[in-house]
Design an enzyme around this catalytic site. Sequence first.
Site, PDB file in Angstrom:
ATOM      1  N   HIS A 189     -52.923  25.131  43.720  1.00  0.00           N
ATOM      2  CA  HIS A 189     -53.931  25.642  44.648  1.00  0.00           C
ATOM      3  C   HIS A 189     -55.354  25.518  44.126  1.00  0.00           C
ATOM      4  CE1 HIS A 189     -50.654  26.665  47.097  1.00  0.00           C
ATOM      5  NE2 HIS A 189     -51.251  27.559  47.845  1.00  0.00           N
ATOM      6  N   LEU A 366     -47.089  16.538  50.495  1.00  0.00           N
ATOM      7  CA  LEU A 366     -45.794  16.486  49.805  1.00  0.00           C
ATOM      8  C   LEU A 366     -45.557  17.682  48.899  1.00  0.00           C
ATOM      9  CD1 LEU A 366     -45.756  15.582  46.531  1.00  0.00           C
ATOM     10  CD2 LEU A 366     -46.438  13.392  47.472  1.00  0.00           C
ATOM     11  N   GLY A 508     -44.969  11.542  44.283  1.00  0.00           N
ATOM     12  CA  GLY A 508     -45.642  12.669  43.632  1.00  0.00           C
ATOM     13  C   GLY A 508     -46.085  12.362  42.207  1.00  0.00           C
TER      14      GLY A 508
HETATM   15  C1  HEM Z   1     -43.700  33.476  49.420  1.00  0.00           C
HETATM   16  C2  HEM Z   1     -44.438  32.523  48.978  1.00  0.00           C
HETATM   17  C3  HEM Z   1     -45.391  31.689  49.800  1.00  0.00           C
HETATM   18  C4  HEM Z   1     -46.050  31.990  50.959  1.00  0.00           C
HETATM   19  C5  HEM Z   1     -46.002  33.288  51.742  1.00  0.00           C
HETATM   20  C6  HEM Z   1     -46.844  30.828  51.316  1.00  0.00           C
HETATM   21  C7  HEM Z   1     -47.663  30.747  52.414  1.00  0.00           C
HETATM   22  C8  HEM Z   1     -48.543  29.712  52.675  1.00  0.00           C
HETATM   23  C9  HEM Z   1     -49.501  29.684  53.744  1.00  0.00           C
HETATM   24  C10 HEM Z   1     -49.663  30.783  54.781  1.00  0.00           C
HETATM   25  C11 HEM Z   1     -50.195  28.531  53.645  1.00  0.00           C
HETATM   26  C12 HEM Z   1     -51.315  28.036  54.564  1.00  0.00           C
HETATM   27  C13 HEM Z   1     -50.728  27.173  55.626  1.00  0.00           C
HETATM   28  C14 HEM Z   1     -51.718  26.660  56.642  1.00  0.00           C
HETATM   29  O1  HEM Z   1     -52.547  27.432  57.119  1.00  0.00           O
HETATM   30  O2  HEM Z   1     -51.641  25.469  56.953  1.00  0.00           O
HETATM   31  C15 HEM Z   1     -49.668  27.812  52.509  1.00  0.00           C
HETATM   32  C16 HEM Z   1     -50.142  26.600  52.083  1.00  0.00           C
HETATM   33  C17 HEM Z   1     -49.633  25.901  50.995  1.00  0.00           C
HETATM   34  N1  HEM Z   1     -48.584  26.289  50.191  1.00  0.00           N
HETATM   35 FE1  HEM Z   1     -47.578  28.021  50.313  1.00  0.00          FE
HETATM   36  N2  HEM Z   1     -46.647  29.853  50.369  1.00  0.00           N
HETATM   37  C18 HEM Z   1     -45.769  30.331  49.446  1.00  0.00           C
HETATM   38  C19 HEM Z   1     -45.303  29.662  48.336  1.00  0.00           C
HETATM   39  C20 HEM Z   1     -45.646  28.378  47.977  1.00  0.00           C
HETATM   40  C21 HEM Z   1     -45.113  27.684  46.846  1.00  0.00           C
HETATM   41  C22 HEM Z   1     -44.067  28.223  45.860  1.00  0.00           C
HETATM   42  C23 HEM Z   1     -45.695  26.469  46.800  1.00  0.00           C
HETATM   43  C24 HEM Z   1     -45.372  25.448  45.763  1.00  0.00           C
HETATM   44  C25 HEM Z   1     -46.097  24.454  45.390  1.00  0.00           C
HETATM   45  C26 HEM Z   1     -46.631  26.395  47.923  1.00  0.00           C
HETATM   46  C27 HEM Z   1     -47.463  25.319  48.240  1.00  0.00           C
HETATM   47  C28 HEM Z   1     -48.400  25.310  49.249  1.00  0.00           C
HETATM   48  C29 HEM Z   1     -49.379  24.255  49.439  1.00  0.00           C
HETATM   49  C30 HEM Z   1     -49.536  22.980  48.611  1.00  0.00           C
HETATM   50  C31 HEM Z   1     -50.163  24.637  50.527  1.00  0.00           C
HETATM   51  C32 HEM Z   1     -51.384  23.896  51.104  1.00  0.00           C
HETATM   52  C33 HEM Z   1     -52.633  24.570  50.600  1.00  0.00           C
HETATM   53  C34 HEM Z   1     -53.884  24.062  51.241  1.00  0.00           C
HETATM   54  O3  HEM Z   1     -53.885  22.958  51.790  1.00  0.00           O
HETATM   55  O4  HEM Z   1     -54.897  24.772  51.190  1.00  0.00           O
HETATM   56  N3  HEM Z   1     -46.559  27.577  48.608  1.00  0.00           N
HETATM   57  N4  HEM Z   1     -48.654  28.554  51.945  1.00  0.00           N
END
Ligand code: HEM
Length: 601
Positions: A189, A366, A508
């Site tokens: 992030h 990805l 990746g």
């Molecule tokens: C319970 C755990 C998690 C929750 C509640 C969560 C929730 C979210 C949410 C709400 C978003 C924004 C989506 C959007 O508005 O398009 C997001 C983005 C993302 N999440 Fe998760 N996530 C979790 C765990 C993870 C994990 C373990 C990874 C592993 C790599 C991950 C990778 C990502 C990535 C790469 C993005 C895109 C971020 C960006 O473009 O700013 N997430 N996630």
Amino acid sequence: MNKLICLVLLSSFWIFLGEGYDPCCAQPCQNQGVCLSKGADAYECDCTRTGYYGENCTTPELLTLIKSTLKPRPNIVHYILTHYKWIWDIINNISFLRDAIMRYVLTSRSHLVNSPPTYNADYNYKSWEAYSNLSYYTRTLVPLPQNCPTPDLPNAKQVVEKVLVRKQFIPDPQRTSLMFAFFAQHFSHQFFKSDFKKGPAFTKALGHGVDLGHIYGETLERQHKLRLFKDGKLKYQVVDGEVYPPLVKDVQVEMHYPPHVPEEQRFAVGHEAFGLVPGLMMYASIWLREHNRVCDIMKQEHPDWDDERIFQTTRLILIGETIKIVIEDYVQHLSGYHFKLKFDPELLFNERFQYQNRIASEFNTLYHWHPLMPDNFQIQDQVYGHHQFVFNNSILTQHGIRNMVDSFTKQRAGRVAGGRNLPAAVQAVAVKVLEHSREMRYQSLNAYRKRFNMKPYSSFEDMTGDKELAAEMKQLYGHIDAVELYTGLLVEKPRPNSVFGETMVEMGAPYSLKGLMGNAICSPEYWMPSTFGGKVGFDIVNTASLKKLVCMNIKGPCPMVSFQVPDVKYQSSENMNSSSVHSTQHHTNPTVVLNERSSEL
Ligand code: HEM
Ligand SMILES: *[C@@H]1O[C@H](CO)[C@@H](O)[C@H](O)[C@H]1NC(C)=O
Ligand SMILES: *[C@@H]1O[C@H](CO)[C@@H](O)[C@H](O)[C@H]1NC(C)=O
Ligand SMILES: *[C@@H]1O[C@H](CO)[C@@H](O)[C@H](O)[C@H]1NC(C)=O
Ligand SMILES: *[C@@H]1O[C@H](CO)[C@@H](O)[C@H](O)[C@H]1NC(C)=O
Ligand SMILES: *[C@@H]1O[C@H](CO)[C@@H](O)[C@H](O)[C@H]1NC(C)=O
């Protein structure tokens, strides 16, 4: 016949609109040749340095022909690297061999990434705007031109419900731990920080790589609010004798918390969204402690240095530690290789390598590894569902860092590839990913497979290795070439006993290694002891590990800390006892696996 009528209809439609049909829509140029349209019915393929020639860059030059016959397929290379442990045990101990192989891994992977970057969501041709505007993620494959017919894609929500959402938790056979999953989320992030106010094609993380903006803040203003301005340190608070990030009310930086979160649980860190899950805040606390610990060491080494110099040098040391840990612990675990990866920037000093990086939109797509998340989180003897877990920093202070680490190391993450393992609690995220990929006019999974030297999947069964899932995918997408990147990555057949399938790793790894080694600190000008405050600081970088990161920053005995769940007895919750684990390993007959793979080459 049908196709012809369709084409005629489509072209008359565009003539009606007063626009010509773009001949590049048909993507005639192969092997990374560049398509240049010339009026409504002509195009030219630029095959420069592709190793191919001809109207569509399809005829290989002699050297290309020799190279491609000698080049082993990715699945074969992967097989060799993940088998024959006894040979690797020897190679790993012979430093010139280990160096040569590591150099090959780094160059062969990173050469697949365009550097300097080229396209973005709004420019499918080279332009100064696309090169210089850092607010965009870059694009590896050009967006489909605006006026091209796009395949009729299935409803995004339906795709998620039918083939992505979890029915029953599938544990990762590589025994990835939640300690890994939250590291992945925390680490990634810093460079995946979409600026949705502008659109999914834009990023707020202008460093485009490992700059630790998630610890120090993206802007100088935020950094200054987080700094103590004494001995280089960051602000902190003490709860039950332990160090945690400071409160929002005390440092006045913006954080995203829903209204119900009480003031004393609103921790403030570099990344404004890290209040989302206690796993993120756990790593944020650990890195904050590490920063202040290294500051103490620097202060001792250089009593004459002011706050600013200690802060800046410590930041460089932490960037180095991060890269070291990511290559030697994190990527090492993910790869499953018996070959021992090595972080050594000197390996590239005599190679053609650009010390710069631009985060690609496809890399972000990805990296949505949400299937890693389990259905609930077991910390000590408590069990938290998603609903209790999110935005709940009290979990962190209640259990303390040691117990969080210990519990996350013992709990297995979910398998990412293979389909149907996305927790229902985060299914909305997957719908967004699909909608955004469409908005940004992504090319297909198979187009990306070709771009990264893989053979396109020939059928739905070829892709999934599972009849039922293949049938469902066919219902949704109709043709294999219509399958989208993200859906494909999550439903493709995993490699034997692995968390990912072939496409995830082959796409990746190049982005990842390029981003890590393309960092300024890896360049010849930076990579020397003085950059890191002398030998002491350089040693901290060169001996960093996940275990040290945790254990140097908690009082008392070291908990269990690993990216892999260490002992079979902790897998009981997934109905896996030691005998069943052993049997799956024994049943994987190497020759059978090799044959299976050869058939798909
Ligand atoms: C319970 C755990 C998690 C929750 C509640 C969560 C929730 C979210 C949410 C709400 C978003 C924004 C989506 C959007 O508005 O398009 C997001 C983005 C993302 N999440 Fe998760 N996530 C979790 C765990 C993870 C994990 C373990 C990874 C592993 C790599 C991950 C990778 C990502 C990535 C790469 C993005 C895109 C971020 C960006 O473009 O700013 N997430 N996630
Ligand atoms: C190049 O591609 C176009 C469009 O796909 C096709 O019509 C043409 O026959 C191809 N040319 C050659 C030499 O293969
Ligand atoms: C590799 O080297 C280490 C120490 O340098 C030694 O402990 C180990 O036994 C060696 N392994 C093999 C397989 O030679
Ligand atoms: C980058 O492009 C966006 C969209 O066109 C624009 O709003 C922004 O001002 C540009 N940024 C810079 C620094 O030019
Ligand atoms: C947050 O976690 C605490 C345990 O530390 C728990 O008692 C509480 O119910 C959780 N809050 C919510 C909203 O679930
Ligand atoms: C372990 O699993 C095997 C096969 O699933 C089963 O027969 C055996 O009873 C299990 N043993 C224990 C101790 O649970």
